[in-house]
Design a protein around this motif. Structure first.
Motif, PDB file in Angstrom:
ATOM      1  N   THR A 155       0.811  -1.228   0.000  1.00 25.91           N
ATOM      2  CA  THR A 155       0.000   0.000   0.000  1.00 25.91           C
ATOM      3  C   THR A 155       0.843   1.277   0.000  1.00 25.91           C
ATOM      4  O   THR A 155       0.289   2.368   0.050  1.00 25.91           O
ATOM      5  CB  THR A 155      -0.974   0.035   1.203  1.00 25.91           C
ATOM      6  OG1 THR A 155      -0.219   0.096   2.425  1.00 25.91           O
ATOM      7  CG2 THR A 155      -1.873  -1.174   1.238  1.00 25.91           C
ATOM      8  N   HIS A 156       2.176   1.096  -0.042  1.00 24.34           N
ATOM      9  CA  HIS A 156       2.999   2.322  -0.136  1.00 24.34           C
ATOM     10  C   HIS A 156       4.391   1.976  -0.645  1.00 24.34           C
ATOM     11  O   HIS A 156       5.207   1.381   0.071  1.00 24.34           O
ATOM     12  CB  HIS A 156       3.075   3.019   1.221  1.00 24.34           C
ATOM     13  CG  HIS A 156       3.779   4.341   1.144  1.00 24.34           C
ATOM     14  ND1 HIS A 156       3.193   5.467   0.603  1.00 24.34           N
ATOM     15  CD2 HIS A 156       5.028   4.724   1.511  1.00 24.34           C
ATOM     16  CE1 HIS A 156       4.039   6.472   0.653  1.00 24.34           C
ATOM     17  NE2 HIS A 156       5.163   6.052   1.199  1.00 24.34           N
ATOM     18  N   VAL A 157       4.681   2.389  -1.871  1.00 26.19           N
ATOM     19  CA  VAL A 157       5.987   2.084  -2.472  1.00 26.19           C
ATOM     20  C   VAL A 157       6.256   3.161  -3.523  1.00 26.19           C
ATOM     21  O   VAL A 157       5.351   3.591  -4.238  1.00 26.19           O
ATOM     22  CB  VAL A 157       5.987   0.645  -3.059  1.00 26.19           C
ATOM     23  CG1 VAL A 157       4.854   0.422  -4.048  1.00 26.19           C
ATOM     24  CG2 VAL A 157       7.331   0.283  -3.675  1.00 26.19           C
ATOM     25  N   HIS A 158       7.537   3.630  -3.598  1.00 25.46           N
ATOM     26  CA  HIS A 158       7.904   4.725  -4.517  1.00 25.46           C
ATOM     27  C   HIS A 158       8.653   4.144  -5.712  1.00 25.46           C
ATOM     28  O   HIS A 158       9.794   3.691  -5.567  1.00 25.46           O
ATOM     29  CB  HIS A 158       8.842   5.714  -3.826  1.00 25.46           C
ATOM     30  CG  HIS A 158       8.234   6.446  -2.672  1.00 25.46           C
ATOM     31  ND1 HIS A 158       7.952   7.791  -2.714  1.00 25.46           N
ATOM     32  CD2 HIS A 158       7.871   6.045  -1.432  1.00 25.46           C
ATOM     33  CE1 HIS A 158       7.455   8.184  -1.558  1.00 25.46           C
ATOM     34  NE2 HIS A 158       7.389   7.136  -0.750  1.00 25.46           N
ATOM     35  N   PHE A 159       8.042   4.224  -6.896  1.00 32.99           N
ATOM     36  CA  PHE A 159       8.735   3.625  -8.046  1.00 32.99           C
ATOM     37  C   PHE A 159      10.060   4.317  -8.390  1.00 32.99           C
ATOM     38  O   PHE A 159      11.050   3.635  -8.705  1.00 32.99           O
ATOM     39  CB  PHE A 159       7.766   3.484  -9.239  1.00 32.99           C
ATOM     40  CG  PHE A 159       8.105   4.280 -10.453  1.00 32.99           C
ATOM     41  CD1 PHE A 159       9.161   3.914 -11.291  1.00 32.99           C
ATOM     42  CD2 PHE A 159       7.353   5.401 -10.799  1.00 32.99           C
ATOM     43  CE1 PHE A 159       9.462   4.660 -12.416  1.00 32.99           C
ATOM     44  CE2 PHE A 159       7.651   6.140 -11.913  1.00 32.99           C
ATOM     45  CZ  PHE A 159       8.710   5.782 -12.720  1.00 32.99           C
ATOM     46  N   THR A 164      -0.608  10.254   0.495  1.00 33.01           N
ATOM     47  CA  THR A 164       0.447  11.167   0.880  1.00 33.01           C
ATOM     48  C   THR A 164       1.134  10.640   2.138  1.00 33.01           C
ATOM     49  O   THR A 164       0.877   9.511   2.562  1.00 33.01           O
ATOM     50  CB  THR A 164      -0.099  12.597   1.065  1.00 33.01           C
ATOM     51  OG1 THR A 164       0.994  13.515   1.170  1.00 33.01           O
ATOM     52  CG2 THR A 164      -0.982  12.715   2.304  1.00 33.01           C
ATOM     53  N   HIS A 165       2.025  11.452   2.721  1.00 35.62           N
ATOM     54  CA  HIS A 165       2.721  11.073   3.958  1.00 35.62           C
ATOM     55  C   HIS A 165       2.154  11.865   5.132  1.00 35.62           C
ATOM     56  O   HIS A 165       1.687  12.988   4.962  1.00 35.62           O
ATOM     57  CB  HIS A 165       4.215  11.363   3.830  1.00 35.62           C
ATOM     58  CG  HIS A 165       4.898  10.562   2.767  1.00 35.62           C
ATOM     59  ND1 HIS A 165       5.044  10.998   1.481  1.00 35.62           N
ATOM     60  CD2 HIS A 165       5.465   9.330   2.819  1.00 35.62           C
ATOM     61  CE1 HIS A 165       5.681  10.081   0.769  1.00 35.62           C
ATOM     62  NE2 HIS A 165       5.951   9.056   1.548  1.00 35.62           N
ATOM     63  N   LEU A 166       2.252  11.265   6.318  1.00 36.43           N
ATOM     64  CA  LEU A 166       1.680  11.905   7.515  1.00 36.43           C
ATOM     65  C   LEU A 166       2.466  11.504   8.757  1.00 36.43           C
ATOM     66  O   LEU A 166       2.714  10.304   8.981  1.00 36.43           O
ATOM     67  CB  LEU A 166       0.214  11.433   7.654  1.00 36.43           C
ATOM     68  CG  LEU A 166      -0.541  11.855   8.918  1.00 36.43           C
ATOM     69  CD1 LEU A 166      -0.796  13.366   8.928  1.00 36.43           C
ATOM     70  CD2 LEU A 166      -1.876  11.097   9.020  1.00 36.43           C
ATOM     71  N   ALA A 218       0.686   7.450   4.574  1.00 31.83           N
ATOM     72  CA  ALA A 218       1.830   6.614   4.946  1.00 31.83           C
ATOM     73  C   ALA A 218       2.388   7.050   6.296  1.00 31.83           C
ATOM     74  O   ALA A 218       2.522   8.246   6.563  1.00 31.83           O
ATOM     75  CB  ALA A 218       2.913   6.710   3.880  1.00 31.83           C
ATOM     76  N   HIS A 219       2.639   6.055   7.127  1.00 33.44           N
ATOM     77  CA  HIS A 219       3.373   6.154   8.404  1.00 33.44           C
ATOM     78  C   HIS A 219       2.523   6.440   9.637  1.00 33.44           C
ATOM     79  O   HIS A 219       2.284   5.565  10.447  1.00 33.44           O
ATOM     80  CB  HIS A 219       4.553   7.135   8.292  1.00 33.44           C
ATOM     81  CG  HIS A 219       5.454   6.814   7.148  1.00 33.44           C
ATOM     82  ND1 HIS A 219       6.142   5.625   7.066  1.00 33.44           N
ATOM     83  CD2 HIS A 219       5.728   7.488   5.993  1.00 33.44           C
ATOM     84  CE1 HIS A 219       6.819   5.600   5.929  1.00 33.44           C
ATOM     85  NE2 HIS A 219       6.582   6.708   5.263  1.00 33.44           N
ATOM     86  N   ASN A 220       2.154   7.683   9.853  1.00 30.48           N
ATOM     87  CA  ASN A 220       1.435   8.087  11.070  1.00 30.48           C
ATOM     88  C   ASN A 220       2.048   7.494  12.336  1.00 30.48           C
ATOM     89  O   ASN A 220       1.381   6.798  13.113  1.00 30.48           O
ATOM     90  CB  ASN A 220      -0.056   7.724  10.982  1.00 30.48           C
ATOM     91  CG  ASN A 220      -0.852   8.509  12.015  1.00 30.48           C
ATOM     92  OD1 ASN A 220      -0.604   9.685  12.235  1.00 30.48           O
ATOM     93  ND2 ASN A 220      -1.774   7.839  12.699  1.00 30.48           N
ATOM     94  N   THR A 266       5.911  -1.334   1.690  1.00 33.70           N
ATOM     95  CA  THR A 266       7.356  -1.559   1.744  1.00 33.70           C
ATOM     96  C   THR A 266       8.127  -0.237   1.773  1.00 33.70           C
ATOM     97  O   THR A 266       9.286  -0.201   2.175  1.00 33.70           O
ATOM     98  CB  THR A 266       7.847  -2.361   0.528  1.00 33.70           C
ATOM     99  OG1 THR A 266       7.530  -1.609  -0.663  1.00 33.70           O
ATOM    100  CG2 THR A 266       7.217  -3.734   0.466  1.00 33.70           C
ATOM    101  N   ASP A 267       7.503   0.850   1.303  1.00 30.11           N
ATOM    102  CA  ASP A 267       8.147   2.167   1.234  1.00 30.11           C
ATOM    103  C   ASP A 267       9.545   2.105   0.629  1.00 30.11           C
ATOM    104  O   ASP A 267      10.455   2.807   1.079  1.00 30.11           O
ATOM    105  CB  ASP A 267       8.168   2.847   2.614  1.00 30.11           C
ATOM    106  CG  ASP A 267       8.398   4.353   2.504  1.00 30.11           C
ATOM    107  OD1 ASP A 267       8.171   4.901   1.410  1.00 30.11           O
ATOM    108  OD2 ASP A 267       8.816   4.971   3.502  1.00 30.11           O
ATOM    109  N   VAL A 268       9.716   1.287  -0.392  1.00 30.23           N
ATOM    110  CA  VAL A 268      10.950   1.392  -1.196  1.00 30.23           C
ATOM    111  C   VAL A 268      11.017   2.816  -1.715  1.00 30.23           C
ATOM    112  O   VAL A 268      10.003   3.374  -2.132  1.00 30.23           O
ATOM    113  CB  VAL A 268      10.873   0.408  -2.413  1.00 30.23           C
ATOM    114  CG1 VAL A 268      11.858   0.782  -3.501  1.00 30.23           C
ATOM    115  CG2 VAL A 268      11.053  -1.013  -1.933  1.00 30.23           C
TER     116      VAL A 268
HETATM  117 ZN    ZN Z   1       6.878   7.032   1.307  1.00 27.38          ZN
END
Ligand code: ZN
Ligand code: GUN
Length: 439
Positions: free
Chosen positions: A74-78, A229-231, A268-270, A319-321
């Motif tokens: 649910t969260h990965v940066h290509f 987005t990120h939080l 993402a994160h919180n 995975t937040d690659v």
């Molecule tokens: Zn991220």
């Protein structure tokens, strides 16, 4: 003419119920089978029963393998595919020194195409069938991602990453450009071939109020759009957000003011959210992408699973690659387990919780729970065949496992890309690795 159904014979494991709500969430069939017809799950259960009920089916004898639902990231940066492993920096320094210089290279479309190809191959090789992906700051690079995902047969949601301040100039758009370019991409890809569009401001810190207004307008353009987005990832980031938006009582309130917290939002994160923010996330129906390896790599903090559960906030794994350690959602599940183990008030996770977080929870976070995430008949046949390498310790562990839970735990701890034998989306093979041996 429709093709004959297929019967896949193996150990079958899935979590059609929520293990955070019920003790018997794991459905396991040691000598089991999944029957697929027209790309959908027709039946799941014991092999003997299903073989008798489906004599017409084409049988694939996969004994010695396990079939799991396709993994959901649910969260990965290509654009960060090639920068995994940057050590020793907290978020804002890591962005400046590692992530953003590589993201700027996505302005060269040939480079972006090559990375997009590597990225979708890496997802498939690790058994990921569905992902919510942070795109790039350049429209042609996002196009490259969508095209690569379509060709690979993956279920991808993504969007143009939007920023109009703080970041180096090549990574910024004006709000007008952000609107126009996002709309063009949305028109081309949203709702086609399993692809969806996600409105994607990088984070509040690099967005003006005018840009967040554009995001709100974009998010209402078509049904089924996502927002990501990120939080609340890093303490310095939170201090800086407070200074940038002095009127906002919290980080979440910045997004919320523009109507960006809702059931189609994934934050993402919180890690450092207040009780009021958790309550608001729950009320809005938004989901959190929990990315434990990234949180450890950047020293961002440890996710309070108990507080999210108590507040009723939905969460799944990312995975937040490239801040994370790689593309394996199973490894991310293991990291999630380990972080909860070391946290004094950590939540005691079972193998069933981890499988759920890697599959069905992700489907729910992305609004795809009717379509994927487990093997309930009628859902899409999105699955991973895990076959331990012959001669590897995992092969012996699987053979000797005393219970399905132990077998699942061994897979989560040890099965990497080398154990991913075949991956299917809508019943179609998107990855076929052939048998492998320890040499
Ligand atoms: Zn991220
Ligand atoms: N916050 C803003 N951008 C990023 C990013 O690329 N990675 C992480 N982990 N956090 C971010």
């Amino acid at each position: 003419m429709t093709a004959a159904p297929e019967l896949l014979r193996a150990t079958v494991l899935h979590t059609p119920r929520n293990p955070f709500q019920t003790a018997d969430a794991l459905d396991a069939y040691t000598d089991g089978a999944v029957v697929i017809a027209d790309g959908r799950i027709a039946a799941v259960g014991d092999h003997a029963t299903l073989a008798a009920a489906h004599p017409e089916a084409l049988v694939r004898d996969w004994r010695g393998s396990a079939i799991l639902p396709g993994f959901i990231d649910t969260h990965v940066h290509f654009p960060q595919t090639r920068i995994i492993g940057g050590l020793g920096r907290p978020l804002l320094d890591w962005l400046r020194l590692h992530a953003l210089p590589e993201e700027a290279r996505m302005g060269e479309t040939g480079y972006a195409r090559a990375v997009a190809l590597e990225f979708v191959r890496a997802l498939a090789r690790h058994g990921t069938t569905t992902a919510l992906v942070f795109g790039a700051h350049f429209a042609p690079a996002v196009e490259a991602l969508f095209e690569a995902a379509r060709a690979a047969g993956l279920r991808i949601s993504s969007g143009l990453v939007l920023s109009d301040r703080l970041l180096p100039e090549p990574l910024r758009q004006t709000p007008e450009e952000a609107y126009r370019l996002s709309r063009e991409l949305m028109a081309r890809y949203h709702g086609r071939d399993g692809l969806r569009y996600a409105v994607t401001p990088r984070f509040a810190l690099s967005a003006s109020e005018a840009l967040l207004e554009v995001c709100a307008a974009l998010a209402g353009e078509q049904p089924g759009l996502l927002f990501q987005t990120h939080l609340n990832e890093n303490r310095q980031e939170i201090v800086d957000v407070r200074a940038a938006f002095p009127w906002a009582p919290s980080y979440l309130a910045v997004y919320d003011r523009f109507g960006l917290a809702g059931p189609r939002s994934v934050f993402a994160h919180n890690l450092h959210g207040s009780d009021a923010e958790l309550a608001r996330l729950a009320e809005s129906g938004a989901a959190v992408a929990h990315c434990p390896s990234s949180n450890a790599m950047l020293g961002s903090g440890i996710f309070s699973m108990r507080r999210h559960l108590a507040a009723g906030v939905r969460f799944a794994l990312g995975t937040d690659v490239g801040a994370g350690i790689g593309f394996s959602v199973l490894k991310e599940a293991l990291q999630c387990y380990m972080m909860q183990r070391v946290l004094p008030e950590g939540f005691p996770l079972s193998a069933a919780h981890l499988l759920y977080l890697a599959t069905a929870a992700g489907a729910k976070a992305l609004g795809l729970e009717e379509e994927t995430g487990d093997f309930t008949p009628g859902k899409s046949a999105d699955l991973v065949r895990l076959q331990p390498m012959e001669g590897a310790p995992l092969a012996a562990a699987v053979e000797r496992a005393e219970s399905p839970e132990r077998l699942l735990a061994a897979l989560i701890a040890q099965a990497g890309a080398e154990s991913v034998r075949e991956v299917r989306v809508r019943g179609r093979i998107i990855q076929d690795s052939g048998p492998r041996q320890v040499s």
